[in-house]
Design a protein around this motif. Structure first.
Motif, PDB file in Angstrom:
ATOM      1  N   GLY A  45       0.823  -1.210   0.000  1.00 27.63           N
ATOM      2  CA  GLY A  45       0.000   0.000   0.000  1.00 27.63           C
ATOM      3  C   GLY A  45       0.850   1.249   0.000  1.00 27.63           C
ATOM      4  N   GLU A  46       0.509   2.191  -0.822  1.00 26.18           N
ATOM      5  CA  GLU A  46       1.298   3.418  -0.971  1.00 26.18           C
ATOM      6  C   GLU A  46       1.321   4.271   0.294  1.00 26.18           C
ATOM      7  N   ASP A  47       0.306   4.112   1.161  1.00 20.45           N
ATOM      8  CA  ASP A  47       0.224   4.944   2.368  1.00 20.45           C
ATOM      9  C   ASP A  47       0.699   4.200   3.615  1.00 20.45           C
ATOM     10  N   ALA A  48       1.501   3.137   3.407  1.00 22.24           N
ATOM     11  CA  ALA A  48       1.988   2.349   4.541  1.00 22.24           C
ATOM     12  C   ALA A  48       2.797   3.225   5.489  1.00 22.24           C
ATOM     13  N   GLU A  49       2.586   3.029   6.784  1.00 22.67           N
ATOM     14  CA  GLU A  49       3.265   3.852   7.789  1.00 22.67           C
ATOM     15  C   GLU A  49       4.260   3.061   8.634  1.00 22.67           C
ATOM     16  N   HIS A  50       4.181   1.735   8.608  1.00 22.22           N
ATOM     17  CA  HIS A  50       5.121   0.945   9.409  1.00 22.22           C
ATOM     18  C   HIS A  50       6.507   1.012   8.765  1.00 22.22           C
ATOM     19  N   PRO A  51       7.564   1.157   9.559  1.00 20.49           N
ATOM     20  CA  PRO A  51       8.922   1.279   9.005  1.00 20.49           C
ATOM     21  C   PRO A  51       9.302   0.150   8.048  1.00 20.49           C
ATOM     22  N   ALA A  52       8.893  -1.090   8.331  1.00 26.29           N
ATOM     23  CA  ALA A  52       9.250  -2.207   7.453  1.00 26.29           C
ATOM     24  C   ALA A  52       8.617  -2.033   6.076  1.00 26.29           C
ATOM     25  N   ALA A  53       7.333  -1.646   6.063  1.00 30.06           N
ATOM     26  CA  ALA A  53       6.654  -1.422   4.791  1.00 30.06           C
ATOM     27  C   ALA A  53       7.221  -0.194   4.084  1.00 30.06           C
ATOM     28  N   MET A  54       7.519   0.842   4.857  1.00 34.88           N
ATOM     29  CA  MET A  54       8.094   2.055   4.273  1.00 34.88           C
ATOM     30  C   MET A  54       9.451   1.772   3.643  1.00 34.88           C
ATOM     31  N   SER A  55      10.235   0.881   4.255  1.00 33.20           N
ATOM     32  CA  SER A  55      11.545   0.558   3.689  1.00 33.20           C
ATOM     33  C   SER A  55      11.395  -0.121   2.329  1.00 33.20           C
ATOM     34  N   VAL A  56      10.344  -0.907   2.172  1.00 33.76           N
ATOM     35  CA  VAL A  56      10.088  -1.550   0.885  1.00 33.76           C
ATOM     36  C   VAL A  56       9.704  -0.505  -0.160  1.00 33.76           C
ATOM     37  N   LEU A  57       8.847   0.418   0.225  1.00 34.07           N
ATOM     38  CA  LEU A  57       8.434   1.476  -0.703  1.00 34.07           C
ATOM     39  C   LEU A  57       9.634   2.329  -1.125  1.00 34.07           C
ATOM     40  N   LEU A  58      10.529   2.588  -0.194  1.00 28.44           N
ATOM     41  CA  LEU A  58      11.721   3.379  -0.527  1.00 28.44           C
ATOM     42  C   LEU A  58      12.663   2.589  -1.435  1.00 28.44           C
ATOM     43  N   LEU A  59      12.747   1.287  -1.246  1.00 29.40           N
ATOM     44  CA  LEU A  59      13.525   0.460  -2.165  1.00 29.40           C
ATOM     45  C   LEU A  59      12.932   0.525  -3.571  1.00 29.40           C
ATOM     46  N   GLN A 104      16.577   8.884   3.353  1.00 31.88           N
ATOM     47  CA  GLN A 104      15.314   8.549   4.010  1.00 31.88           C
ATOM     48  C   GLN A 104      15.357   7.137   4.603  1.00 31.88           C
ATOM     49  N   LEU A 105      15.984   6.212   3.879  1.00 34.74           N
ATOM     50  CA  LEU A 105      16.101   4.848   4.381  1.00 34.74           C
ATOM     51  C   LEU A 105      16.912   4.816   5.675  1.00 34.74           C
ATOM     52  N   MET A 106      17.996   5.565   5.714  1.00 37.14           N
ATOM     53  CA  MET A 106      18.851   5.581   6.899  1.00 37.14           C
ATOM     54  C   MET A 106      18.086   6.073   8.121  1.00 37.14           C
ATOM     55  N   THR A 107      17.165   7.018   7.941  1.00 37.18           N
ATOM     56  CA  THR A 107      16.418   7.562   9.084  1.00 37.18           C
ATOM     57  C   THR A 107      15.498   6.516   9.698  1.00 37.18           C
ATOM     58  N   LEU A 108      15.105   5.504   8.913  1.00 31.97           N
ATOM     59  CA  LEU A 108      14.221   4.468   9.446  1.00 31.97           C
ATOM     60  C   LEU A 108      14.908   3.640  10.521  1.00 31.97           C
ATOM     61  N   LEU A 109      16.230   3.569  10.459  1.00 29.92           N
ATOM     62  CA  LEU A 109      16.960   2.790  11.457  1.00 29.92           C
ATOM     63  C   LEU A 109      16.808   3.377  12.862  1.00 29.92           C
ATOM     64  N   ASP A 110      16.446   4.655  12.927  1.00 26.12           N
ATOM     65  CA  ASP A 110      16.320   5.324  14.226  1.00 26.12           C
ATOM     66  C   ASP A 110      14.935   5.156  14.851  1.00 26.12           C
ATOM     67  N   VAL A 111      13.988   4.623  14.074  1.00 26.72           N
ATOM     68  CA  VAL A 111      12.618   4.562  14.592  1.00 26.72           C
ATOM     69  C   VAL A 111      12.121   3.143  14.812  1.00 26.72           C
ATOM     70  N   THR A 165      10.828  -7.028  12.382  1.00 23.03           N
ATOM     71  CA  THR A 165      10.644  -5.900  11.467  1.00 23.03           C
ATOM     72  C   THR A 165      11.862  -4.982  11.479  1.00 23.03           C
ATOM     73  N   SER A 166      12.526  -4.884  12.636  1.00 21.68           N
ATOM     74  CA  SER A 166      13.751  -4.094  12.724  1.00 21.68           C
ATOM     75  C   SER A 166      14.841  -4.717  11.863  1.00 21.68           C
ATOM     76  N   GLU A 167      14.920  -6.043  11.911  1.00 27.65           N
ATOM     77  CA  GLU A 167      15.899  -6.771  11.099  1.00 27.65           C
ATOM     78  C   GLU A 167      15.629  -6.551   9.610  1.00 27.65           C
ATOM     79  N   ILE A 168      14.364  -6.580   9.231  1.00 27.64           N
ATOM     80  CA  ILE A 168      13.992  -6.386   7.826  1.00 27.64           C
ATOM     81  C   ILE A 168      14.388  -4.990   7.361  1.00 27.64           C
ATOM     82  N   ASN A 217      17.053  -4.168   4.468  1.00 31.92           N
ATOM     83  CA  ASN A 217      16.664  -3.393   3.284  1.00 31.92           C
ATOM     84  C   ASN A 217      17.575  -2.182   3.079  1.00 31.92           C
ATOM     85  N   VAL A 218      17.962  -1.536   4.167  1.00 36.32           N
ATOM     86  CA  VAL A 218      18.875  -0.389   4.052  1.00 36.32           C
ATOM     87  C   VAL A 218      20.241  -0.879   3.552  1.00 36.32           C
TER      88      VAL A 218
END
Length: 312
Positions: free
Chosen positions: A62-76, A97-104, A111-114, A118-119
């Motif tokens: 989904g384009e409006d995904a908010e979970h970091p794991a899903a967002m990392s896929v969209l950024l990929l 933007q991908l790097m910032t996901l590691l902080d959240v 999901t953190s591992e994923i 991905n990063v």
């Protein structure tokens, strides 16, 4: 992790990407609604990206995904598109933007591992292997318990010809979970790169993987059978390799892994088959670039030819 999510994950690890996507869609038809559907669809979206299906990956999470794991896929997915356009500035922005996901993300969660994996993958595919390894926390000394990150790190180390560091990471990973699919595949990769007797152990790994009940007797079995074929060919068992590859072709004749390795295997047959080998090679070259597995096989074939010439 529930049994369905585990099966989706296993199909992804086996490179059975189409099966991973189909199973996730079957059990999560309404999108991300809970933790289980999140993991299932994230693995499916990663599988879609591996198949270069960017729109499919976006649709799965989904384009409006908010979970970091899903967002990392969209950024990929964004990164793939930026690269296709030759937009260096856009690629740099996506990586940031991908790097910032590691902080959240919460450490210790799958999901953190994923996200971290991905990063690391994004950095590796952008040509920064050293930073990718740093991000994956794979130093060649072991210690990382996130097996997806370790597996990707081992792959990167092998591309850098640091088999020693890759093996150190593999041995450390065995102490974490010696029956993990990823750990077993690491062993096979290292065996194929080492060559010689180590290819026999790689063969055993791929043979065992091909009999896994999750994939046996289905098209999902093809990547494992191709790995088994390569190991057999590396040991100069071309007849057995041909039989294994024919088994894979019967399951999925249009799989590019099959056509690529048919061309390579044909090149290993006697000179009387050279015309057929050239035809298969040309057909695959028109279809898509050779897989990394095929390139490895070809390099081993050249090494064998040179060794035989030296003792002739």
């Amino acid at each position: 992790m529930d049994s369905t999510t585990f099966e989706v994950q296993s199909l992804f690890y086996h490179n059975a990407y189409a099966g991973c996507i189909a199973l996730a869609q079957k059990h999560a038809p309404h999108g991300i609604v809970d933790d289980a559907s999140l993991l299932q669809l994230v693995y499916a979206a990663r599988a879609a990206l591996a198949l270069n299906d960017v729109p499919g990956a976006r649709q799965l999470v989904g384009e409006d995904a908010e979970h970091p794991a899903a967002m990392s896929v969209l950024l990929l997915a964004d990164l793939k598109e930026m690269k296709a356009l030759g937009d260096d500035a856009g690629c740099a922005d996506v990586l940031e933007q991908l790097m910032t996901l590691l902080d959240v993300v919460e450490p210790g969660e799958l999901t953190s591992e994923i996200v971290r994996c991905n990063v690391g993958l994004a950095l590796y595919e952008s040509g920064d292997k050293e930073k990718a390894l740093e991000t994956l926390q794979v130093t060649g000394q072991g210690g990382n318990t996130q097996l997806e990150c370790v597996a990707l790190g081992v792959h990167i180390l092998l591309t850098m010809h640091r088999v020693d560091l890759a093996e150190a990471e593999y041995l450390a990973a065995r102490h974490i979970s010696d029956d993990s699919l990823l750990v077993q595949y690491m062993e096979a990769w290292i065996g194929m790169v080492r060559g010689g007797r180590a290819t026999q152990q790689a063969y055993y790994v791929y043979d065992e993987m091909s009999q896994n009940t999750t994939i046996a007797h289905t098209a999902h079995q093809v990547p494992a059978l191709v790995g088994k074929t390569v190991a057999q060919a590396a040991q100069a068992h071309t007849t057995d390799a041909s039989s294994t590859l024919n088994e894979a072709a019967q399951l999925d004749a249009v799989n590019p892994l099959v056509s690529a390795n048919q061309a390579v295997l044909a090149a290993l047959t006697p000179a009387t088959s050279s015309t057929n080998a050239e035809r298969l090679a040309q057909q695959h070259a028109q279809a898509q670039p050779a897989s990394e597995l095929t390139q490895l096989w070809e390099s081993k074939r050249r090494e064998l030819d040179e060794a035989l010439a030296a003792v002739a």
